[in-house]
Design an enzyme around this catalytic site. Structure first.
Site, short mmCIF file in Angstrom:
data_model
loop_
_atom_site.label_atom_id
_atom_site.label_comp_id
_atom_site.label_asym_id
_atom_site.label_seq_id
_atom_site.Cartn_x
_atom_site.Cartn_y
_atom_site.Cartn_z
N ASP A 67 -47.87 -19.45 -19.49
CA ASP A 67 -47.03 -18.83 -20.52
C ASP A 67 -45.62 -19.38 -20.47
OD1 ASP A 67 -46.24 -17.50 -18.12
OD2 ASP A 67 -47.59 -15.85 -18.57
N ASP A 136 -50.05 -2.65 -15.16
CA ASP A 136 -50.81 -2.09 -16.29
C ASP A 136 -52.07 -2.90 -16.59
OD1 ASP A 136 -49.67 -4.37 -17.31
OD2 ASP A 136 -48.61 -3.39 -18.96
N HIS A 138 -52.18 -6.25 -17.09
CA HIS A 138 -52.01 -7.43 -17.94
C HIS A 138 -52.19 -8.72 -17.14
CE1 HIS A 138 -47.62 -7.42 -16.70
NE2 HIS A 138 -47.88 -8.70 -16.67
N GLU A 143 -50.65 -7.99 -22.83
CA GLU A 143 -50.43 -6.60 -22.48
C GLU A 143 -51.64 -5.74 -22.91
OE1 GLU A 143 -48.00 -5.57 -20.75
OE2 GLU A 143 -46.42 -7.05 -20.91
#
Length: 261
Positions: A67, A136, A138, A143
């Site tokens: 990313d 979470d 991800h 996400e």
């Protein structure tokens, strides 16, 4: 997926570096997918030590980025291209000519995303993709509620993520970009081997949801259950919520030595 429980982050780094070294022994020009953050640093340190000792040859290895920030100049010290140059390429002695990443400064961001997907395919695909995981669930910047079929695309960072990342920008959230380009979950799943490393108690719930929960977009990492060769490596703290921890320990201890991870 295979779950391997290790004593600590250093042991996890050594195990993954061994797998990378074995891959490069079989395929010297392998394309290694790398991630940023503190979690994978023990992997890069262990692999660099192998290079210095002559145990592995990375002269033909290629590196692919997971990313990148949108709008941040490539030469900015906190662009992920710069971070990976410092933490991966330079310690391994790999030049930028062997590096692949999305263009976060492109005027046509969507075009840049599609171009990166094509470039990965034209390069023969990622042989081993190293992943971290968020609290979470991800992976990359996918996400919760990201499509499990998503391709490389632009994502808007949550305010909490920008607050968390402000520490890399002199504590100033205004310097943190609002958007990133990330490989999508569908793109990530095309790598031949996925290796997720998680350490610390703070990752325990996400690891349990990834490994033992249902495949669901609310936990993007759970998509690894769909992959034919996915390995999750966790320290004791990150494994603390796993109901099948004893089973995972037993199967790893008794698997054939030649199998590797």
């Amino acid at each position: 997926m295979e779950v391997v429980i290790v004593p600590d982050a250093k042991a996890g780094g050594e195990l993954i570096a061994d797998a990378m070294a074995q891959l490069l022994g079989r395929k010297p020009d392998a394309l290694l997918g790398v991630a940023t953050g503190s979690t994978p640093l023990p992997v890069y340190e262990a692999l660099a030590a192998k290079v210095r000792s002559g145990a592995v040859d990375v002269s033909r290895a290629r590196i692919a980025q997971l990313d990148e920030y949108v709008g941040l100049p490539a030469e900015h010290p906190e662009s992920y291209r710069s971070v990976l140059r410092r933490e991966v390429l330079e310690p391994l002695g790999i030049g930028m000519a062997a590096f692949m990443g999305p263009d976060g400064t492109a005027e046509d961001v969507q075009g840049a995303c599609e171009a990166y997907d094509r470039a990965l395919a034209e390069a023969g695909g990622v042989d081993l993709q190293l992943l971290g995981i968020g609290t979470d669930g991800h992976i990359g910047f996918n996400e919760p509620c990201s499509s499990l079929a998503s391709r490389t695309r632009i994502k808007t960072l949550t305010e909490q993520t920008r607050i968390d990342n402000a520490r890399f920008f002199d504590g100033d959230i205004e310097q943190v970009p609002h958007h990133v380009i990330t490989q999508g979950i569908g793109t990530i799943l095309e790598a031949r081997h996925l290796v997720l490393l998680a350490t610390g108690e703070g990752k325990a719930d996400a690891v349990a949801a990834t490994v033992e929960g249902p495949v669901a977009a609310v936990c993007p990492a759970s998509a690894l259950q769909l992959h034919p060769h996915a390995t999750v490596i966790v320290d004791e703290a990150a494994a603390s919520k796993l109901k099948l921890a004893d089973y995972f320990r037993y199967t790893y201890a008794n698997k054939p030595e030649w199998q590797g991870i």
